[in-house]
Design an enzyme around this catalytic site. Structure first.
Site, PDB file in Angstrom:
ATOM      1  NE  ARG A  29     -15.730   0.807  10.862  1.00  0.00           N
ATOM      2  CZ  ARG A  29     -15.811   0.084   9.747  1.00  0.00           C
ATOM      3  NH1 ARG A  29     -16.683   0.402   8.815  1.00  0.00           N
ATOM      4  NH2 ARG A  29     -15.035  -0.965   9.564  1.00  0.00           N
ATOM      5  CB  THR A  44      -8.919  -8.215   9.883  1.00  0.00           C
ATOM      6  OG1 THR A  44      -9.050  -6.792   9.765  1.00  0.00           O
ATOM      7  CG2 THR A  44      -7.867  -8.554  10.922  1.00  0.00           C
ATOM      8  CE  LYS A  97      -5.651   1.690  13.096  1.00  0.00           C
ATOM      9  NZ  LYS A  97      -5.632   2.365  11.758  1.00  0.00           N
ATOM     10  CE  LYS A 109      -2.814  -1.897   7.357  1.00  0.00           C
ATOM     11  NZ  LYS A 109      -3.392  -0.627   7.858  1.00  0.00           N
ATOM     12  CG  ASP A 129       8.651   0.943  -2.356  1.00  0.00           C
ATOM     13  OD1 ASP A 129       9.393   0.452  -3.245  1.00  0.00           O
ATOM     14  OD2 ASP A 129       7.949   1.954  -2.541  1.00  0.00           O
ATOM     15  CG  ASP A 147      -2.172   1.004  10.476  1.00  0.00           C
ATOM     16  OD1 ASP A 147      -1.398   0.203   9.936  1.00  0.00           O
ATOM     17  OD2 ASP A 147      -3.411   0.931  10.380  1.00  0.00           O
TER      18      ASP A 147
END
Length: 232
Positions: free
Chosen positions: A211, A119, A32, A61, A64, A59
């Site tokens: 991570r 999330t 990603k 997002k 608009d 990614d």
């Protein structure tokens, strides 16, 4: 459609991401590319990682007015990514415009999924900050249903919601789920989390792991652990 683990390459430079990806000598994981890396390096980073043989989830997002999203998706479709996304909160009209922009002249396009609720958002913050008083589970399902009606391929959602999304939108509607941590790991700033094994049981199609892999002492070992727990 098979399950897969997507590594969130949330690095600040090309040098750092290539240093990380060079560790993977025997496999080419799905990766990603998020806003931090894309804004730092631009479209060239997407092209270079694709050239190395990786599938890419871009990614960004988008959110608009419909015409702006349509034009932006037309540009992104030329980068040959495998998966990209937008915010379902932009309305069905915006999502429909995105599909139009993303579709190439030959009829092909990357998969397009919608973010339902991040999330990092929980019931309290949704009500207090966004003034949305509905139960968060109902909001996620409503957004997912809108995405399906708009012609999208799936949604980004918490693994806690993946099974229900499939109930509402069908088993072929893709669920891409961040917020995945090992049972013995730190949950960081995520509010709604699950282990790879739990995500598999509940029906996630793809898990996005950052991570726990990128900050591990042995990233390749951590990645293979995710694959073993989620895919195998």
């Amino acid at each position: 459609m098979g399950k897969d683990v997507i590594i969130a390459c949330d690095f600040s430079s090309a040098e750092k991401v290539f240093e990380f990806l060079d560790k993977f000598t025997d496999t080419k994981p799905f990766v990603k590319i998020g806003m931090e890396l894309f804004y730092a390096e631009g479209p060239s980073i997407v092209k270079e990682i694709k050239k190395r043989g990786h599938k890419i989830f871009l990614d960004l997002k988008l959110h608009d007015i419909p015409n702006t999203v349509k034009k932006s998706m037309a540009v992104l479709s030329n980068l040959d990514v495998d998966l990209c996304n937008l915010h379902a909160a932009g309305t069905k009209r915006m999502m429909e415009a995105a599909i139009e922009g993303l579709t190439r002249e030959d009829g092909t396009r990357p998969l397009l999924i919608a973010v339902t609720q991040l999330t990092s958002t929980d019931q309290e913050s949704m009500e207090k900050d966004l003034l949305i008083k509905e139960d968060i589970a109902n909001v996620v399902m409503h957004y997912a249903h809108n995405a399906k009606e708009a012609g999208l391929d799936g949604v980004v959602c918490s693994p806690l919601e993946a099974g229900k999304v499939h109930d509402v939108c069908g088993k072929d509607f893709i669920t891409v789920t961040p917020g995945v941590r090992f049972a013995d790991g730190d949950i960081g700033d995520q509010k709604r989390v699950m282990t790879p094994t739990e995500a598999k049981k509940i029906g996630s199609d793809y898990i996005v792991v950052g991570r726990p892999i990128t900050a591990a002492d042995d990233p390749v070992k951590a990645y293979m652990r995710c694959v073993e727990e989620f895919v195998d």
